[in-house]
Design a protein around this motif. Structure first.
Motif, PDB file in Angstrom:
ATOM      1  N   VAL A 131       0.755  -1.151  -0.104  1.00 17.75           N
ATOM      2  CA  VAL A 131      -0.052  -0.066  -0.022  1.00 17.75           C
ATOM      3  C   VAL A 131       0.946   1.203  -0.022  1.00 17.75           C
ATOM      4  O   VAL A 131       1.767   1.490   0.773  1.00 17.75           O
ATOM      5  N   PRO A 132       0.657   2.144  -0.878  1.00 19.60           N
ATOM      6  CA  PRO A 132       1.659   3.503  -0.969  1.00 19.60           C
ATOM      7  C   PRO A 132       1.584   4.404   0.152  1.00 19.60           C
ATOM      8  O   PRO A 132       0.402   4.229   0.779  1.00 19.60           O
ATOM      9  N   SER A 133       2.348   4.962   0.835  1.00 18.63           N
ATOM     10  CA  SER A 133       2.445   5.789   1.599  1.00 18.63           C
ATOM     11  C   SER A 133       1.938   7.129   1.527  1.00 18.63           C
ATOM     12  O   SER A 133       1.197   7.794   2.107  1.00 18.63           O
ATOM     13  N   ASP A 134       1.626   7.417   0.304  1.00 19.51           N
ATOM     14  CA  ASP A 134       0.888   8.702  -0.328  1.00 19.51           C
ATOM     15  C   ASP A 134      -0.574   8.617  -0.044  1.00 19.51           C
ATOM     16  O   ASP A 134      -1.098   7.377  -0.554  1.00 19.51           O
ATOM     17  N   ILE A 135      -1.134   9.585   0.326  1.00 15.79           N
ATOM     18  CA  ILE A 135      -2.761   9.393   0.594  1.00 15.79           C
ATOM     19  C   ILE A 135      -3.496   9.354  -0.710  1.00 15.79           C
ATOM     20  O   ILE A 135      -4.292   8.363  -0.730  1.00 15.79           O
ATOM     21  N   ASP A 136      -3.077  10.101  -1.508  1.00 16.87           N
ATOM     22  CA  ASP A 136      -3.647   9.895  -2.779  1.00 16.87           C
ATOM     23  C   ASP A 136      -3.861   8.455  -3.458  1.00 16.87           C
ATOM     24  O   ASP A 136      -4.602   7.792  -4.036  1.00 16.87           O
ATOM     25  N   ALA A 137      -2.612   8.076  -3.425  1.00 14.97           N
ATOM     26  CA  ALA A 137      -2.321   6.524  -3.914  1.00 14.97           C
ATOM     27  C   ALA A 137      -2.896   5.517  -3.118  1.00 14.97           C
ATOM     28  O   ALA A 137      -3.429   4.491  -3.677  1.00 14.97           O
ATOM     29  N   ALA A 138      -2.828   5.649  -1.897  1.00 10.16           N
ATOM     30  CA  ALA A 138      -3.624   4.767  -0.936  1.00 10.16           C
ATOM     31  C   ALA A 138      -4.998   4.872  -1.206  1.00 10.16           C
ATOM     32  O   ALA A 138      -5.628   3.737  -1.008  1.00 10.16           O
ATOM     33  N   VAL A 139      -5.528   5.944  -1.351  1.00 14.88           N
ATOM     34  CA  VAL A 139      -7.099   5.905  -1.483  1.00 14.88           C
ATOM     35  C   VAL A 139      -7.552   5.213  -3.137  1.00 14.88           C
ATOM     36  O   VAL A 139      -8.451   4.728  -3.059  1.00 14.88           O
ATOM     37  N   ALA A 140      -6.703   5.658  -3.966  1.00 14.40           N
ATOM     38  CA  ALA A 140      -6.861   5.003  -5.148  1.00 14.40           C
ATOM     39  C   ALA A 140      -6.769   3.243  -5.087  1.00 14.40           C
ATOM     40  O   ALA A 140      -7.565   2.714  -5.683  1.00 14.40           O
ATOM     41  N   ALA A 141      -5.954   2.889  -4.341  1.00 19.31           N
ATOM     42  CA  ALA A 141      -5.628   1.452  -3.921  1.00 19.31           C
ATOM     43  C   ALA A 141      -7.407   0.858  -3.386  1.00 19.31           C
ATOM     44  O   ALA A 141      -7.584  -0.285  -3.732  1.00 19.31           O
ATOM     45  N   ILE A 142      -7.760   1.713  -2.594  1.00 17.77           N
ATOM     46  CA  ILE A 142      -9.003   1.350  -1.717  1.00 17.77           C
ATOM     47  C   ILE A 142     -10.070   1.406  -2.988  1.00 17.77           C
ATOM     48  O   ILE A 142     -10.877   0.430  -3.163  1.00 17.77           O
ATOM     49  N   MET A 143     -10.154   2.307  -3.711  1.00 18.37           N
ATOM     50  CA  MET A 143     -11.294   2.213  -4.607  1.00 18.37           C
ATOM     51  C   MET A 143     -11.038   1.638  -5.903  1.00 18.37           C
ATOM     52  O   MET A 143     -12.136   1.054  -6.442  1.00 18.37           O
ATOM     53  N   GLY A 144      -9.855   1.338  -6.259  1.00 21.12           N
ATOM     54  CA  GLY A 144      -9.403   0.649  -7.528  1.00 21.12           C
ATOM     55  C   GLY A 144      -8.613  -0.434  -7.415  1.00 21.12           C
ATOM     56  O   GLY A 144      -8.529  -1.089  -8.379  1.00 21.12           O
ATOM     57  N   GLY A 145      -8.439  -1.032  -6.092  1.00 19.79           N
ATOM     58  CA  GLY A 145      -7.528  -2.003  -6.138  1.00 19.79           C
ATOM     59  C   GLY A 145      -8.504  -3.489  -5.976  1.00 19.79           C
ATOM     60  O   GLY A 145      -9.279  -3.408  -6.732  1.00 19.79           O
ATOM     61  N   ARG A 146      -7.726  -4.443  -5.541  1.00 17.72           N
ATOM     62  CA  ARG A 146      -8.556  -5.619  -5.385  1.00 17.72           C
ATOM     63  C   ARG A 146      -8.452  -6.326  -4.013  1.00 17.72           C
ATOM     64  O   ARG A 146      -7.784  -5.695  -3.148  1.00 17.72           O
ATOM     65  N   THR A 147      -9.356  -7.020  -3.906  1.00 12.12           N
ATOM     66  CA  THR A 147      -9.400  -7.761  -2.448  1.00 12.12           C
ATOM     67  C   THR A 147      -8.544  -9.000  -2.316  1.00 12.12           C
ATOM     68  O   THR A 147      -8.678  -9.865  -2.967  1.00 12.12           O
ATOM     69  N   LEU A 148      -7.697  -9.050  -1.075  1.00 12.67           N
ATOM     70  CA  LEU A 148      -6.963  -9.939  -0.902  1.00 12.67           C
ATOM     71  C   LEU A 148      -7.314 -10.626   0.502  1.00 12.67           C
ATOM     72  O   LEU A 148      -7.434  -9.994   1.440  1.00 12.67           O
ATOM     73  N   ALA A 149      -7.363 -12.024   0.481  1.00 10.49           N
ATOM     74  CA  ALA A 149      -7.810 -12.771   1.712  1.00 10.49           C
ATOM     75  C   ALA A 149      -6.276 -13.230   2.400  1.00 10.49           C
ATOM     76  O   ALA A 149      -5.658 -14.009   1.705  1.00 10.49           O
ATOM     77  N   ILE A 150      -6.127 -12.483   3.465  1.00  8.67           N
ATOM     78  CA  ILE A 150      -5.049 -12.398   4.291  1.00  8.67           C
ATOM     79  C   ILE A 150      -5.222 -13.423   5.334  1.00  8.67           C
ATOM     80  O   ILE A 150      -6.219 -13.625   6.075  1.00  8.67           O
ATOM     81  N   ASP A 151      -4.027 -14.112   5.994  1.00  7.05           N
ATOM     82  CA  ASP A 151      -4.033 -14.983   7.343  1.00  7.05           C
ATOM     83  C   ASP A 151      -4.118 -13.874   8.407  1.00  7.05           C
ATOM     84  O   ASP A 151      -3.587 -12.645   8.491  1.00  7.05           O
ATOM     85  N   VAL A 152      -4.616 -14.364   9.461  1.00 15.24           N
ATOM     86  CA  VAL A 152      -4.351 -13.630  10.635  1.00 15.24           C
ATOM     87  C   VAL A 152      -4.117 -14.811  11.648  1.00 15.24           C
ATOM     88  O   VAL A 152      -4.235 -16.117  11.659  1.00 15.24           O
ATOM     89  N   VAL A 153      -3.518 -14.593  13.014  1.00 12.44           N
ATOM     90  CA  VAL A 153      -3.093 -15.676  14.120  1.00 12.44           C
ATOM     91  C   VAL A 153      -3.911 -15.130  15.428  1.00 12.44           C
ATOM     92  O   VAL A 153      -4.025 -13.936  15.803  1.00 12.44           O
ATOM     93  N   THR A 154      -4.194 -16.091  16.005  1.00  9.79           N
ATOM     94  CA  THR A 154      -5.235 -15.887  17.184  1.00  9.79           C
ATOM     95  C   THR A 154      -4.011 -16.643  18.477  1.00  9.79           C
ATOM     96  O   THR A 154      -3.481 -17.531  18.180  1.00  9.79           O
ATOM     97  N   VAL A 155      -3.973 -16.042  19.435  1.00 13.01           N
ATOM     98  CA  VAL A 155      -3.336 -16.432  20.722  1.00 13.01           C
ATOM     99  C   VAL A 155      -4.326 -16.272  21.939  1.00 13.01           C
ATOM    100  O   VAL A 155      -4.485 -14.928  22.222  1.00 13.01           O
ATOM    101  N   ASN A 156      -4.874 -17.323  22.581  1.00 15.86           N
ATOM    102  CA  ASN A 156      -5.615 -17.075  23.842  1.00 15.86           C
ATOM    103  C   ASN A 156      -6.846 -15.956  23.492  1.00 15.86           C
ATOM    104  O   ASN A 156      -7.070 -15.335  24.319  1.00 15.86           O
ATOM    105  N   GLY A 157      -7.284 -16.259  22.334  1.00 14.90           N
ATOM    106  CA  GLY A 157      -8.524 -15.529  22.030  1.00 14.90           C
ATOM    107  C   GLY A 157      -8.329 -14.141  21.628  1.00 14.90           C
ATOM    108  O   GLY A 157      -9.201 -13.282  21.186  1.00 14.90           O
ATOM    109  N   ARG A 158      -7.008 -13.852  21.560  1.00 16.60           N
ATOM    110  CA  ARG A 158      -6.630 -12.441  20.785  1.00 16.60           C
ATOM    111  C   ARG A 158      -6.187 -12.719  19.499  1.00 16.60           C
ATOM    112  O   ARG A 158      -5.413 -13.590  19.010  1.00 16.60           O
ATOM    113  N   PHE A 159      -6.442 -11.492  18.437  1.00 16.19           N
ATOM    114  CA  PHE A 159      -5.770 -11.854  17.247  1.00 16.19           C
ATOM    115  C   PHE A 159      -4.585 -10.804  16.976  1.00 16.19           C
ATOM    116  O   PHE A 159      -4.494  -9.713  17.704  1.00 16.19           O
TER     117      PHE A 159
END
Length: 314
Positions: A104-132
């Motif tokens: 994700v770009p650090s520039d605000i306009d480029a980051a907003v463009a990624a939100i509006m015109g990017g794609r959705t990626l399903a990523i992993d998360v980790v849980t430990v004792n009920g916390r993510f």
């Protein structure tokens, strides 16, 4: 899923804490307006981020944007795990490790463009004792440093980075050890170590780039712990990393897992979770949740083929 967008800005995050919340809010609003996007922007106290994100999804938001640093993103992500909504990221914090790993770009306009015109990626998360967590968790050195830093800030009024530098010097000079029992990949073993680090996917420990991940959707968490017991061992490892040879230091043990259990003496232990420190009861039970979080990323951020090595420990 609704297409409505809610932007949650952490009132205390790095960039707009300096520039001013209203100035940052205006910059974000203008970036979305330039793309003719209608959004609702809410400035939220850090402690209320998860609750606000959950309420936004309950009210029908299809995209919830975390505007802040890694702590902000982690707090918002907590409420979106397993939900029918996507996470957008505006990196307005100090370090922004998560957004960098996603491209994700650090520039605000480029980051907003990624939100509006990017794609959705399903990523992993980790849980430990009920916390993510979405980045990493650790016991030992890092939680000690954070606790020391916070004591200095509270009692002596030191600034955050100065206090952290002093805390790091103290911890690394003393290199306190802890005895931990690890149950992973059908094996049980004991170690006397200064830390155990658990990453959501594999981390690079080369000097450039240090502490980054090539992907977040391999379906594996990685555990790291050293066999060195003093500052000289850490110095040796850093020298290997400086010359892009960290993999040659066999005293940093690393292996991929889907779940693991850590046991330490005492009823509870300080645990670092995405930069925050909480106390959790032992044993610590870690488990990867593959593809549990939907994140909006630039179109050119792609999952890369990844070979998972068999689990091992030295």
């Amino acid at each position: 899923m609704s297409n409505s967008i809610v932007v949650l800005m952490n009132a205390g995050a790095g960039t707009h804490a300096t520039a001013g919340v209203e100035a940052s809010r205006a910059a974000v609003a203008q970036a979305f307006a330039r793309l003719d996007a209608t959004v609702e922007i809410r400035v939220v106290d850090g402690a209320a981020l998860s609750e606000s994100a959950s309420a936004a999804v309950d009210a029908g938001a299809g995209i919830v944007v975390a505007a802040g640093g890694d702590g902000t993103v982690s707090a918002v992500a907590q409420a979106l795990i397993g939900r029918d909504a996507s996470l957008g990221v505006l990196p307005l914090g100090t370090l922004n490790h998560f957004s960098k790993d996603l491209g994700v770009p650090s520039d605000i306009d480029a980051a907003v463009a990624a939100i509006m015109g990017g794609r959705t990626l399903a990523i992993d998360v980790v849980t430990v004792n009920g916390r993510f967590f979405i980045n990493n968790s650790s016991i030992g050195l890092y939680p000690r440093m954070v606790q020391d830093r916070d004591r200095q800030r509270r009692k002596l009024g030191r600034r955050k980075f100065m206090a952290m530098g002093i805390a790091a010097w103290r911890a690394l000079r003393r290199m306190p050890l802890m005895r931990v029992r690890i149950e992973a990949a059908g094996r049980r073993f004991r170690r006397l170590v200064p830390f155990v680090f658990v990453g959501n996917n594999e981390y690079s420990f080369q000097a450039v780039p240090m502490g980054t991940r090539a992907r977040l959707d391999s379906g594996r968490m990685w555990m790291y712990f050293p066999s060195w017991r003093g500052p000289s061992g850490l110095f040796r490892f850093l020298m290997f990393a400086l010359f892009q040879r960290a993999h040659e230091d066999k005293r940093l043990h690393a292996f991929p897992l889907s779940e693991a259990t850590l046991k330490v003496r005492g009823g509870s232990i300080a645990v670092g979770l995405d930069g925050e420190v909480v106390r959790l009861r032992s044993p610590l039970r870690y488990r990867i949740l593959p593809n549990a979080l939907r994140v909006l990323v630039p179109v050119d951020t792609a999952a890369k083929p990844h070979a998972v090595a068999p689990a091992k420990a030295g």
